[in-house]
Every structure is written in C-alpha cells, then in structure tokens.
Design a protein around this motif. Structure first.
Motif, PDB file in Angstrom:
ATOM      1  N   SER A   1      51.234  15.928  24.246  1.00 26.62           N
ATOM      2  CA  SER A   1      50.867  15.892  25.669  1.00 26.62           C
ATOM      3  C   SER A   1      51.859  15.047  26.461  1.00 26.62           C
TER       4      SER A   1
ATOM      5  N   ARG B   1      39.595  12.932  27.012  1.00 25.78           N
ATOM      6  CA  ARG B   1      40.343  13.057  28.261  1.00 25.78           C
ATOM      7  C   ARG B   1      39.427  12.865  29.461  1.00 25.78           C
TER       8      ARG B   1
ATOM      9  N   ASP C   1      44.037   9.244  32.053  1.00 24.12           N
ATOM     10  CA  ASP C   1      45.408   9.116  31.559  1.00 24.12           C
ATOM     11  C   ASP C   1      45.562   7.991  30.535  1.00 24.12           C
TER      12      ASP C   1
ATOM     13  N   MET D   1      44.983   7.529  27.501  1.00 23.73           N
ATOM     14  CA  MET D   1      44.626   8.111  26.217  1.00 23.73           C
ATOM     15  C   MET D   1      44.988   7.209  25.041  1.00 23.73           C
TER      16      MET D   1
END
Length: 552
Positions: free
Chosen positions: A141, A81, A86, A88
């Motif tokens: 997430s 992270r 963002d 990911m």
C-alpha cells in the motif's frame, strides 16, 4: 511438493500474480508452497523467481477454497483501515501485540472485530504468518502511494543477494530498521544476533513483536534517533544493513560536529546519507561490512566529494552497485548500494573498487552482473577532482575496445580525406562581372513571379526556369551573406536585397553543379574535422591508460 519444474502447458504466472489472483499477499503464497505438498510445482523461471502454470494454480485454488482465506485477510485489513486511517503502522503494532502470547490484553484502539479476525487467521496458520502478511500488505500500500516509508521488496532482494551467506553466529545491525523487514530478511532466520534502532516507536514495537511471532530469537530493537541518540554504542557488527531516510537536512549536524563517528569528515547539512554511512561504519567489527542504500546523486554531489575521496583513499569502499530504475518504491530513479569493509589490520585496505552497473536490467531481473556490467577500478583512477562513484561512468570505459575503435576511426578518416580532395571542383579564372555589377534579379522579384518559395531555411526553386543549387549558391555568396547578417551576427535572409545573376537555365545548371560540389565538400570537411577530434582524443586516452601503444 516437488522442486522439479513441470513442462509448461499454458500461460505462466509469478508468485505475485498468484497473490493478486487469490487476493492475498505474496507471503501467503510462499506459505502455501511450504505447507501444502500438492501446491503446483514450478513450470519455468528460476529458483529465485519461479513461474507456475495458470491452469494448475486456478485448479488448486478452487480445490482448496482459498477464497475463504482471502475474505478473512481482506476483511481484517479493511477493519484496520477503517479504525486507524493512515496510521496503519499503529494498527500493525496493535495486532502484533494482541497475537503475542505474553500480551493478552487488547489495545484500546483495536476493534473487537479485528481481534477476532486476526486470531482466526492465526489459528488457521500462525501468528507469524498473520504479521508477515499484514507487513507485506502495508508495504504494497505504501509502494502504491509512492512513499519511501518502508524498504521496497526489490531493494530487500538486492541487499540479500549482496550480503551472500551470513554465518549463524554473526551479529547484524540496522540503525534505521523501520518495521524490521530488512533486518529480519538478511541472513538465516535463526542463529544471528540482530540489533535495530528506529525513530518511530510504533514501527520499532511492531518490528520487535514481528521477530518474536516469527520465531526469531536474539533480536533487540529499540526506539530512538540513531544519529542523535545512539542506543547501541558498544555494538560492533559483522554486517550492517541500512536503507536510511534521505534528503533530510535536520539530522543534527550542529549538535554532532565533534562526534568521533565522522572519521572520514563531518558531513554537510545536505549530506545526511554520508552521516548514516559513517554511523553504520562505526558499528562494524574488523572485517565487518556495511551495505547501505544510497540515492544515485550521493555518488557525485559536490558537497560530499571530500568524504568520498577519504573513503576511497583509505581503501574502505569495496563495491558500488547501481540498481535498475524502478527498484525503489517511491520513484523510478536508479539507486545505489554502497558496500564498505573495515580492514582487519593495517595492510588489509582495498586497492580497487568494484563497480557494478545493473541499470540496463529489468527491476525484477538478474542481480548477478554480466562481464560487461562489471569493472574493477583502481583508487588512483577514482581520485580525480570530482571523485564520481557512479558505476556506469567507469564500466563503459573499462570495456571499450580502444584498438578496434582507433583502427576503425583511422580507416574512416582516411577514406573521408581521400574523398574530400576529389569533391573539390576544378575552377578556372572567370570573366563574368559580379552580381553587383552585372544584370541581376532580386529574390523578392523571383518570388512574386512564382519561381521561388521560401523554404526552411533557404528559398527553393519551383520552376524549370530556375536551378535551386544555382539560387542557393549565389545566396551564400559574401555579398548576400553580409547583407543578411545583423550586427549581432544573426543571419536572416534579406529577401528584398538579396540578388542572383541573370543566366539561362543551361548556364545556371553549370554553376549549380559547382555550388553543389562545394556544399558536399563543406559537409565532408566538417565530418573530417569531427573524426579528427574523435581519433585524437581516443588515441591520447588509449596511450595514457595503456590500451594503445606506438607501433615498432
């Protein structure tokens, strides 16, 4: 590890709650159950949703010292992270690339700390467990962020249930496969040939590596826009599963107006879901099926009516299942799963559509419907002016007991009519002058004298000298009503102009009783009118659909 349920001795927890307790993913908990014979046996629940004794789980976690695994997995995620922000999906793809045996070179963006952590986790378990754990953590997430970027575990569970047993030699296809969760979840792990296409190259790369690292063979996933650039034109699948992007208007309609895939009709710009549906259907072999996740609004939107009608008319739609609110990741609205089946030959079209309404269930509740949640609807019944394919619309009607409901309405209507005649008061010819001609008093004067308060919506008496039924009855008289009604028809009590006759309290009560009886008569008459309409509509519908017939 035994599969026999133990007797619950304390609080029970699900696999997801164990994962939160240990700080790992649900995939890690599933791996523990498979790998460790001493993992606590289920103490309740079902085969698909087992429950475990909390005390036993905590004791097992302490004995295994799983806190060490937690720190490594969480540490890896935190490092990724921090390095990727963002993005990911790219992080997952780079970790999978590093763990793949055929690709030893570390991707440039992947920190050395992440490489060490990922390889250590793989040594303690397997590369497949690492990528599945990361994929599940990524899915969670995204769900928490309210995004529909990936297919939610609840939708995957529902599609697996609806797919049923899949043959080992089957061909599976997902034209919008994302990170591969749905494509890799349906059917046996080994045996089927799986084909996928995904617009995002990072997701496609991770999905392909995920298949390889989890030991699945016969998986081919390519990058590209399935609607504009179909890379699998020759593939005909036994089962097509898809959770397509929704709400897009730039799906290429103008470029694809004459595309042969639109055999049910060219979708409008606002109906991208029906373009995906036809694309999936074009990739089915005779007897093949499509399981497509759809927003509930696709079932009734006006723009898609013609395509829905053609879908029904040709007998291609086998089932529509309405899933419970909360099944999707990004919203609490219900979603549907449409099941299409390509006929094997010219006489193999379907004659009815099975409607399943699970919207009353919990999101993690049973997927096998109760009898009152299912209805087989004929094609003729579906082909009306709207072609609404919402399951709830038909299930309510199909399980309606017309005969009992009609008899109940008939009995109530009979009782109400009998009571209605008795409520109408007996009245004789009057000798008293009208309010305008005889002695009277204004409501304003009564209010100033403290005998009346303005209630909602009518004034009420607050004195033993004035009867409320008498007061309100005369205020509803034609003379006072005309005075209080505007030219537009709006009623507003004229407190200054409204008048009631002057009478002693005994005479007021005599008139008040008559007015009260008339009020009750009026209310009962309204109820009779409502029951009459309900009974008439019910009788007409029942006679038309065969649920009722005239008595001999």
């Amino acid at each position: 590890m035994t599969d026999n349920a133990a007797s619950p001795a304390g609080p029970l927890v699900t696999g997801s709650e164990i994962a939160r307790l240990a700080g790992v993913t649900r995939a890690a908990v599933s791996n523990w159950r498979r790998r460790y014979d001493d993992f606590p046996a289920p103490a309740g629940g079902s085969v698909n949703s087992p429950l475990f004794d909390l005390t036993e789980v905590q004791g097992w976690l302490d004995k295994q010292r799983k806190g060490q695994d937690v720190s490594e997995e969480v540490q890896l995620w935190q490092v990724l992270r921090g390095a990727y922000g963002d993005d990911m999906v790219a992080a997952l793809a780079d970790v999978a690339t590093t763990l793949a045996a055929t690709r030893a070179k570390r991707p440039g963006a992947l920190p050395e700390e992440a490489v060490i952590a990922a390889r250590r986790l793989a040594e303690n378990g397997s590369p497949g467990e690492v990528v599945n754990g990361l994929a599940e953590r990524f899915t969670d997430s995204v769900r928490r962020a309210g995004s529909d970027q990936v297919t939610s575990p609840r939708i995957v569970r529902a599609l697996k249930h609806l797919a049923g047993e899949v043959a080992r030699d089957a061909t599976l296809f997902d034209p919008a496969c994302g990170i591969g969760t749905l494509l890799l979840s349906v059917g046996p792990e080994r045996g089927p040939r799986r084909y996928g296409q995904e617009t995002d190259p990072r997701s496609a790369r991770f999905a392909q590596l995920r298949a390889e690292l989890t030991g699945r063979t016969g998986v081919d996933i390519v990058t590209g826009d399935s609607l504009r650039d179909d890379r699998w034109t020759d593939i005909k699948a036994d089962l097509v599963v898809c959770d397509p992007p929704v709400g897009g208007v730039d799906w290429g309609r103008e470029e694809l107006l004459l595309d042969p895939r639109w055999e049910l009709g060219t979708p409008s710009r606002a109906e991208s879901e029906l373009a995906w549906l036809q694309h999936a259907y074009a990739h089915t072999t005779p007897g093949g099926r499509v399981l497509m996740v759809m927003p509930a609004s696709v079932a009734y939107r006006k723009a898609g009516r013609r395509i829905r009608a053609e879908l029904v008319r040709r007998g291609l739609l086998a089932q529509v299942t309405a899933l419970p609110p909360g099944t999707a990741a990004s919203h609490a609205l219900p979603v549907h799963i449409w099941e299409l089946r390509r006929p094997r030959c010219s006489g193999d079209a379907l004659a009815a559509v099975r409607m399943v309404d699970l919207t009353g269930n919990e999101p993690d509740g049973p997927l096998e419907p109760r009898p009152d949640q299912v209805a087989d609807v004929s094609l003729v019944e579906l082909l009306d002016d709207v072609v609404d394919l919402t399951p709830g619309r038909y299930i309510t009607e199909s399980h309606r007991d017309y005969a009992s409901e009609y008899q109940q309405l008939r009995r109530e209507l009979t009782d109400q009519v009998r009571a209605l005649a008795e409520l109408l008061p007996a009245l004789a010819a009057g000798e008293r002058p009208s309010v305008a001609e005889g002695p009277s008093v204004s409501v304003a004067d009564l209010a100033r004298a403290g005998l009346v308060e303005h209630g909602d919506p009518e004034p009420v008496s607050v004195s033993d000298q004035l009867d409320t039924d008498f007061l309100q009855g005369f205020l509803r008289s034609a003379a006072n009503t005309r005075r209080s009604t505007s030219a537009s028809g709006t009623f507003r009590l004229d407190g200054k102009g409204a008048r009631v006759p002057q009478m002693d309290i005994v005479e007021q009560r005599r008139y008040g009783a008559a007015f009260r009886a008339l009020q009750e008569f009026e209310e009962r008459a309204r109820r009779v009118a409502e029951l009459s309409r309900e009974a008439t509509d019910l009788a007409r519908d029942g006679l038309a659909n065969g649920a009722l017939e005239p008595e001999n």
